[in-house]
Design a protein around this motif. Structure first.
Motif, short mmCIF file in Angstrom:
data_model
loop_
_atom_site.label_atom_id
_atom_site.label_comp_id
_atom_site.label_asym_id
_atom_site.label_seq_id
_atom_site.Cartn_x
_atom_site.Cartn_y
_atom_site.Cartn_z
N ALA A 38 0.92 -1.33 0.05
CA ALA A 38 -0.04 -0.05 0.03
C ALA A 38 0.75 1.32 -0.13
CB ALA A 38 -0.93 0.04 1.23
N ASP A 39 0.47 2.33 -0.30
CA ASP A 39 1.25 3.59 -0.34
C ASP A 39 1.44 3.95 1.07
OD1 ASP A 39 0.45 3.86 -2.91
OD2 ASP A 39 -0.98 5.62 -2.73
N LEU A 40 2.80 4.88 1.14
CA LEU A 40 3.19 4.94 2.57
C LEU A 40 2.95 6.35 2.68
CD1 LEU A 40 5.00 4.15 5.10
CD2 LEU A 40 7.06 5.29 3.90
N VAL A 41 2.01 6.63 3.69
CA VAL A 41 1.56 8.04 3.71
C VAL A 41 2.15 8.54 5.19
CG1 VAL A 41 -0.43 9.68 4.29
CG2 VAL A 41 -0.36 7.85 2.63
N ALA A 137 2.75 15.46 7.76
CA ALA A 137 1.59 14.47 8.04
C ALA A 137 0.65 14.51 6.82
CB ALA A 137 1.10 14.55 9.28
N GLY A 138 0.58 13.33 6.27
CA GLY A 138 -0.66 13.14 5.22
C GLY A 138 0.19 13.22 3.87
N GLY A 143 4.97 4.74 -3.16
CA GLY A 143 3.94 3.99 -3.75
C GLY A 143 3.84 2.81 -3.50
N LYS A 144 2.64 2.21 -3.89
CA LYS A 144 2.63 0.68 -3.66
C LYS A 144 3.46 0.18 -4.74
CE LYS A 144 -1.09 -2.63 -4.46
NZ LYS A 144 -2.54 -3.00 -4.62
N LEU A 164 4.88 -2.09 8.48
CA LEU A 164 4.54 -1.88 7.07
C LEU A 164 3.59 -2.90 6.78
CD1 LEU A 164 7.97 -0.36 5.59
CD2 LEU A 164 5.71 0.84 6.34
N ALA A 165 2.81 -2.60 5.75
CA ALA A 165 2.02 -3.83 4.87
C ALA A 165 2.85 -3.88 3.61
CB ALA A 165 0.63 -3.12 4.71
N VAL A 166 3.29 -5.33 3.70
CA VAL A 166 4.17 -5.73 2.37
C VAL A 166 3.57 -6.92 1.89
CG1 VAL A 166 6.31 -4.53 3.38
CG2 VAL A 166 5.72 -7.17 3.93
N THR A 167 3.74 -6.99 0.38
CA THR A 167 3.35 -8.48 -0.07
C THR A 167 3.98 -9.57 0.65
OG1 THR A 167 3.02 -7.07 -2.31
CG2 THR A 167 3.29 -9.51 -2.53
N ARG A 168 3.37 -10.60 0.53
CA ARG A 168 3.92 -11.76 0.89
C ARG A 168 5.08 -12.29 0.02
NH1 ARG A 168 3.50 -16.63 -0.73
NH2 ARG A 168 1.33 -16.67 -1.77
N ARG A 169 5.95 -12.71 0.69
CA ARG A 169 7.28 -13.32 -0.40
C ARG A 169 6.71 -14.19 -1.45
NH1 ARG A 169 12.30 -11.64 1.49
NH2 ARG A 169 12.29 -11.20 3.76
N VAL A 170 7.15 -14.06 -2.22
CA VAL A 170 6.95 -14.89 -3.36
C VAL A 170 7.58 -16.25 -3.38
CG1 VAL A 170 6.87 -15.50 -6.13
CG2 VAL A 170 6.53 -13.05 -5.15
#
Length: 398
Positions: A38-41, A137-138, A143-144, A164-170
């Motif tokens: 996801a985007d980092l804000v 802030a904001g 980017g994702k 952080l929300a990251v994609t699971r490892r392939v």
């Protein structure tokens, strides 16, 4: 038999099959190499207050001299409002107290019994890092699909994110096959070759942060291949090397069919790497496993791994630009004419010029080991003189 696909069409068809992976929450300090889901804000403003950029004195407006009334240190700010004619000693990174409008460098200051005199008075605002000059802030900072580097990891922490929300490892399974492969390079008989392709491909994929499982080497035997494929059941992507061509002992294609895989396309009009196979197979837990069958010759396996396996993994990770980037350089020597297939020549860059790394035979590992780029030459291209422009893909992009 259908004609081989062009490179761009084959890449596009492969990337359209990239598996969609779930996200997971991990500690930011453990996120190096991972891909943002996801985007980092920014959750905070950096810096959160006006800070001094230098060691010296924070001055109230005026020409001085200024009476020294305290100190502001990093982590220990001066809390009161400066009145006219007052100043505080300040260190780099410390909060500028309210009422101060500039910082006088310590080397430009004289201390006359607690009264500070400026020998070179800076203008208002000088040597102050204003609140929010880095980000607020904001603000969308990353980017994702962005890969976390050391600098981006520091940015995420500074932005207030402990997780952080990251994609699971392939999850990638890599299998090499062939009766000629010896698992022990130190005990290789004359009719054998050391099994190097799976290790090479696993290393390439590991640099992208995959969870890589190696299978094999597997002999040219249907029963052995079936057992090996069963080990790849949980993989998101299966990459095979060897056995996907048209010889009597190339058994990977029929073994994949018996395993339940359906061929998406086969053969690409490039050299090296024509006998490339792409297939899919339904997974028990849902979704589809992508199977990429690469040629057995080591250089062919590397080049197709670079052009297909690595972009497939990047696409699965969420990278919005998964393909290698090309640039234009200059031929450092005459380049030969090209045959009916688009060709990728192993080369070495020196400044803005590139020269062939050595033999272009698809089994020549010494030239591959020396190469740091691939020269992209069109099918039927004529010989090219030294000094001509050439399209090059740097292997560091892989």
């Amino acid at each position: 038999m259908n004609a081989p696909l062009g490179l761009e069409e084959a890449q596009a068809r492969l990337l359209a099959l990239a598996p969609t992976l779930p996200s997971e929450i991990i500690r930011t300090d453990a996120a190096l190499g991972r891909i943002l889901a996801a985007d980092l804000v920014a959750a905070r403003t950096q810096p959160a207050a006006d800070l001094s950029a230098m060691d010296g004195y924070a001055l109230a407006p005026g020409e001085g001299p200024w009476r020294l009334v305290g100190e502001s240190r990093a982590g220990a700010p001066y809390r009161d409002v400066l009145a006219t004619g007052e100043c505080v000693r300040i260190s780099t990174g410390a909060m500028v107290p309210p009422g101060a409008d500039r910082v006088l460098l310590q080397e430009d200051a004289l201390d006359a019994d607690g009264r500070i005199i400026a020998t070179d008075l800076p203008p208002p605002g000088r040597h102050i890092r204003p609140r929010g000059f880095d980000f607020h802030a904001g603000d969308r900072l990353l980017g994702k699909g962005t890969r976390i580097t050391p600098g981006r990891l520091a940015l995420a922490l500074a932005a207030g994110h402990g997780t952080l929300a990251v994609t699971r490892r392939v999850r990638v399974a890599v299998m090499d096959s062939g009766d000629e492969l010896s698992p022990d390079p130190a005990a290789c008989l004359p009719h054998q070759v050391p099994a190097s392709n799976a290790a090479m491909l696993a290393a390439m994929l590991g640099e992208l942060g995959c969870e890589v499982t190696r299978i094999g080497p597997v002999p040219d035997d249907r029963t052995a291949l079936a057992a090996a494929l069963a080990e790849a059941e949980g993989a998101d992507i299966l990459v095979t090397s060897g056995g996907a061509s048209v010889g009597d002992h190339d058994l990977v294609k029929p073994a994949l069919a018996e395993w339940g895989a359906e061929t998406a396309f086969w053969r690409v009009a490039i050299k090296p790497g024509k006998p490339l196979l792409v297939a899919t197979r339904a997974k028990l837990e849902g979704g589809a496993q992508v199977i990429l069958g690469l040629p057995g010759n080591p250089v062919s396996s590397f080049v197709t791994g670079f052009l297909f396996a690595l972009p497939l993994v990047r696409a699965a990770q969420g990278d919005p630009a998964p393909l290698p980037r090309a640039e234009t350089l200059v031929a450092g020597e005459e380049l030969p004419a090209i045959g009916p297939r688009r060709e990728f020549l192993r080369a070495v860059r020196s400044g803005n010029a590139v020269r062939l790394a050595g033999s272009q035979d698809s089994s020549a590992l010494s030239a591959l080991a020396a190469a740091d780029c691939l020269i992209d030459r069109a099918a039927h291209a004529p010989a090219l003189p030294a000094g001509a422009a050439v399209t090059v893909v740097m292997l560091r992009n892989g």
